[in-house]
Design an enzyme around this catalytic site. Structure first.
Site, PDB file in Angstrom:
ATOM      1  CB  SER A 146      -0.969  -0.032   1.180  1.00  0.00           C
ATOM      2  OG  SER A 146      -1.911   1.007   1.087  1.00  0.00           O
ATOM      3  CG  ASP A 305      -2.876   3.982  -1.918  1.00  0.00           C
ATOM      4  OD1 ASP A 305      -3.542   3.756  -2.938  1.00  0.00           O
ATOM      5  OD2 ASP A 305      -2.935   3.258  -0.909  1.00  0.00           O
ATOM      6  CG  ASP A 307      -2.415  -0.492  -2.916  1.00  0.00           C
ATOM      7  OD1 ASP A 307      -2.279   0.644  -2.422  1.00  0.00           O
ATOM      8  OD2 ASP A 307      -3.092  -1.394  -2.376  1.00  0.00           O
ATOM      9  CG  ASP A 309      -5.875   0.374  -1.325  1.00  0.00           C
ATOM     10  OD1 ASP A 309      -5.109   1.358  -1.290  1.00  0.00           O
ATOM     11  OD2 ASP A 309      -5.803  -0.576  -0.527  1.00  0.00           O
TER      12      ASP A 309
END
Length: 577
Positions: A146, A305, A307, A309
């Protein structure tokens, strides 16, 4: 086994990966680093595992990945129908070793005869969830840490519904992982072999195309209507991550054309070299976007961010610059807009799902539209779990969000989705622009209607073995010697999610909390205020969450500051002993 024995087992292994062996040699004189790398196994928790890259059982490397995948494979063989043929969807982000870990996942699965479907290049986390559902796979894996620092990576697991593993399933997978006797001896097939056997299948644009078709369904206005609106000037930064292509395609598909990408942050970069942290929750991540926004007089700045999500949004502040909205603020704006465009008949059996540390303003907005609210524990996996329950009832999902910049509008994904949120936030901004308002002014309109809710979060980082012990001490002290008041506000109820009990302070009566057990303490104060304490499940942190409500902004700001100061003082006292 003593950590020194584990270290010896690694260094004496003649087939140990050369890069990892070199890294071990580089720290061979630093006993503290060696102990931290080997004193325990990297925790495989309810959301998978996350940790620093490097050699050792307490690090992310090909061996700890193999152990995790071995446990997952054993679980799938025993618990999921036709798992070998249905296979596992695997996606990965822009971090160091992400693609390598994805291939290692396929190699271990292949040794069990389980198919894998691996994206040919990096993809956002929500695409992993979507791919599981679209391909009707038995499970999914996302290689990501993340928004953690560059030295981290992680391994995230999805079940056959495309949601993060609920607690019962997670416990079963964790049990299998812990039963793997030796991470260095996990059987793997070569990449060439699994490709030849049809056990490693590379996937590409066909899944993206299907996702984009579903993305159209979250729009409340048609692309033609949006094109007719006063054009919205958008600045977008993917913060060196995975979102660039899908967000641009999604925005253009929705009818937006004036999109300006922050060029310096457009390309994937595992160092995230232009930011101190690739986290849109932290305002420094928006510095370049703000500069570009000023140059073109942008209406909205959006940042994802690594990734993709989580989504952060900044909007004009009326003083020639931009203000970054909190996750609570943006979520409330998205919720209000979504429900305002939802038919009354559909609202009747629909629900908002939010976490226990998400603003209570969401509940007030939902109440206004006669929509029910469901609270879950912190973590989108619990929101996804509730969505799955709706598949068996007449109830249905309308919107889900958490304070940490996670939102979901369409249930074709079962995890937070910054691509959906980027398109939806732009549509909301476009709508309010036609009303002559910025998103900040729109938020003020909602405050006038529902009250001035304000939230905050303090995060205390305590690294290593000593830090983990300090975090445990803080939670123990708060539980055994609870606050009687915080910031001058009387504690009315104490919720201990570890014992599943809610204590009514005045009467000493208790109620059952109908949520899974978790190491969380929440204090409900007078005047609709609250404070919650929770150790992070993915980082060496303890987080303190705060919420207040009053008739005005200044009063709420003052209340919030008093709560935060009291909690900081108490934590310092506990740490100092």
């Amino acid at each position: 086994m003593d950590w020194k024995e584990t270290l010896k087992k690694w260094t004496s292994n003649t087939t140990l990966d050369e890069d990892l062996l070199k890294q071990l040699q580089q720290i061979s004189e630093n006993e503290q680093d060696l102990e931290d790398a080997f004193y325990k196994n990297l925790t495989f928790g309810t959301g998978g595992m996350r940790g620093m890259l490097g050699p050792g059982t307490n690090r992310m490397n090909i061996y700890t990945i193999r152990k995790a995948v071995e446990g997952l494979a054993l679980y799938l063989e025993e618990n999921v129908t036709n798992a070998k043929a249905r296979g596992v969807a695997v996606a990965y982000d822009s971090r160091y070793m992400s693609q390598e870990f994805a291939v290692e996942t396929a190699r271990v699965l292949g040794a069990h005869g389980i198919k894998s479907y691996v994206f040919e290049s990096l993809r956002p986390t929500p695409l992993a969830s979507f791919a599981v559902r679209h391909l009707q796979a038995a499970a999914g894996v996302m290689i990501t840490a993340s928004h953690n620092p560059p030295e981290y990576n992680g391994f995230k697991v999805y079940n056959e519904d495309g949601g993060q593993l609920p607690l019962e399933e997670a416990a079963a997978v964790i049990e299998k992982v812990e039963q793997v006797p030796d991470e260095l001896q996990v059987k793997v097939e070569s990449q060439a072999t699994v490709e030849e056997k049809g056990l490693l299948n590379w996937i590409g644009s066909e899944v993206d195309t299907a996702y984009l078709a579903n993305l159209k369904t979250i729009q409340k206005q048609t692309s033609e209507q949006i094109k007719e609106n006063d054009p919205l000037q958008i600045v977008f930064t993917p913060l060196h991550g995975t979102a660039h292509d899908l967000v641009l395609k999604g925005l253009k598909q929705a009818g937006f054309s004036d999109i300006h990408v922050v060029k310096e942050q457009a390309e994937p970069d595992p160092e995230f070299s232009t930011v101190a942290s690739p986290n849109p929750e932290e305002h420094q991540a928006f510095e370049m976007a703000i500069q570009q926004g000023k140059e073109i007089d942008a209406d909205i700045l959006i940042g994802t961010d690594p990734d993709a999500d989580r989504l952060g949004v900044a909007v004009k502040d009326g003083r020639g610059s931009y203000q970054v909205l909190t996750g609570n603020q943006l979520g409330t704006l998205l919720l209000d807009y979504t429900l305002s465009y939802t038919d009354k008949s559909e609202r009747a059996n629909g629900y908002l799902i939010k976490t226990i540390v998400t603003t209570e303003m969401g509940r007030a907005v939902a109440d206004y539209y006669d929509v029910g609210t469901i609270d879950t524990l912190t973590g989108f996996k619990f929101i996804g779990e509730k969505m799955k329950e709706f598949d068996q009832t007449d109830d249905h999902f309308l919107f889900g969000y958490e304070e940490s910049y996670g939102y979901l509008l369409g249930d074709f994904v079962r995890d937070k989705d910054a691509v959906q949120a980027a398109v939806a936030a732009s549509e909301v901004a476009s709508f309010w622009k036609t009303q002559g308002k910025t998103l900040l002014e729109a938020l003020e309109t909602l405050h006038m209607k529902h009250g001035y809710y304000l939230e905050g979060m303090k995060s205390l980082t305590l690294k290593g073995k000593d830090g983990a012990e300090q975090i445990a001490t803080i939670m123990k002290e708060i539980r055994e010697n609870p606050f009687e008041e915080i910031g001058g506000l009387r504690v009315e109820k104490i919720e201990d999610y570890q014992s599943s009990e809610r204590l009514i302070v005045e009467t000493k009566d208790s109620e059952k909390i109908l949520l899974p057990k978790e190491n969380v303490m929440k204090f409900l104060l007078e005047n609709n205020s609250w404070v919650c304490f929770r150790p992070s499940g993915t980082e060496p942190k303890i987080k303190s969450y705060f919420g207040v409500k009053s008739p005005g902004k200044e009063t709420s700001e003052h209340l919030l500051e008093k709560l935060q100061n009291d909690v900081t003082t108490r934590m310092d006292e506990i740490i100092e002993g």
